[in-house]
Design an enzyme around this catalytic site. Sequence first.
Site, short mmCIF file in Angstrom:
data_model
loop_
_atom_site.label_atom_id
_atom_site.label_comp_id
_atom_site.label_asym_id
_atom_site.label_seq_id
_atom_site.Cartn_x
_atom_site.Cartn_y
_atom_site.Cartn_z
N HIS A 53 0.84 -1.20 0.00
CA HIS A 53 0.00 0.00 0.00
C HIS A 53 0.88 1.25 0.00
CE1 HIS A 53 1.12 0.29 4.20
NE2 HIS A 53 0.61 -0.90 4.45
P1 TYD Z 1 -1.96 -3.29 7.86
O1 TYD Z 1 -1.47 -1.89 7.86
O2 TYD Z 1 -3.04 -3.63 6.88
O3 TYD Z 1 -0.74 -4.27 7.66
P2 TYD Z 1 0.26 -4.27 6.45
O4 TYD Z 1 1.18 -3.10 6.66
O5 TYD Z 1 0.98 -5.54 6.45
O6 TYD Z 1 -0.59 -4.06 5.21
O7 TYD Z 1 -2.45 -3.63 9.32
C1 TYD Z 1 -2.96 -4.90 9.65
C2 TYD Z 1 -4.02 -4.72 10.72
O8 TYD Z 1 -3.49 -4.11 11.89
C3 TYD Z 1 -5.17 -3.87 10.24
O9 TYD Z 1 -6.37 -4.52 10.60
C4 TYD Z 1 -5.05 -2.60 11.01
C5 TYD Z 1 -4.23 -2.94 12.23
N1 TYD Z 1 -3.29 -1.87 12.62
C6 TYD Z 1 -3.60 -1.06 13.69
O10 TYD Z 1 -4.65 -1.18 14.34
N2 TYD Z 1 -2.69 -0.10 14.06
C7 TYD Z 1 -1.53 0.09 13.39
O11 TYD Z 1 -0.73 0.98 13.75
C8 TYD Z 1 -1.25 -0.74 12.25
C9 TYD Z 1 0.01 -0.56 11.44
C10 TYD Z 1 -2.16 -1.71 11.90
#
Ligand code: TYD
Length: 141
Positions: A53
Site C-alpha cells: 500500500h
Molecule cells: P496493515 O497496515 O493492513 O498491515 P500491512 O502493513 O501488512 O498491510 O495492518 C494490519 C491490521 O493491523 C489492520 O487490521 C489494522 C491494524 N493496525 C492497527 O490497528 N494499528 C496500526 O498501527 C497498524 C500498522 C495496523
Amino acid sequence: MNKIRKASLIELPKFLDKRGNLSFIEEFNQIPFSIARSYWIYDVPGGEIRGGHAYRENEEFIVALSGSFDILIDNGEEVQRFHLNRSYYGLYIPKGLWRSMENFSTNSLALVLASTPYTPEDYIYNYTEFKKTYDKETNSL
Ligand code: TYD
C-alpha cells in the site's frame, strides 16, 4: 515546489561493547520526523508479503531488529529493493510511495516508527489508484 523525495537507508549510532551492542533512534535527529506511533511485525510465515500500500501522509522508518527482510519501494515509475538485515540501520520512507515487505527470514522482527497515528483513511490499497493519483513532482497523493 517540493523536491522529489526518495526512500533512503540511514545508519544509526552503534555502541560496540563486549557486554553487547547498543543503537538508538531519536526523532528529528537520526530520523526526519516526530514519532507518533511504533509497531512491529513478527512471526511472519515464510513466503508472506506485508504492507502492499501507500500512505498519503504517513512517513516511516523501518529497522530489522532481528533477522532480515526486503522492502520494495515503488515511486510509480520504478521499483527499488532494500534488504534489511542489521539492527544498526534502517530505511526511511517518505509519504506517497508504494511499499511492500517480503522475503522475511525465520524469527525476523521489523520495527516500524511512524509519523502519524493509525489512520485507515491515510492508506491507498489500490495500486491502480496509486498510479493514477501519484504526482511525481510533489510526491503527494
Ligand atoms: P496493515 O497496515 O493492513 O498491515 P500491512 O502493513 O501488512 O498491510 O495492518 C494490519 C491490521 O493491523 C489492520 O487490521 C489494522 C491494524 N493496525 C492497527 O490497528 N494499528 C496500526 O498501527 C497498524 C500498522 C495496523
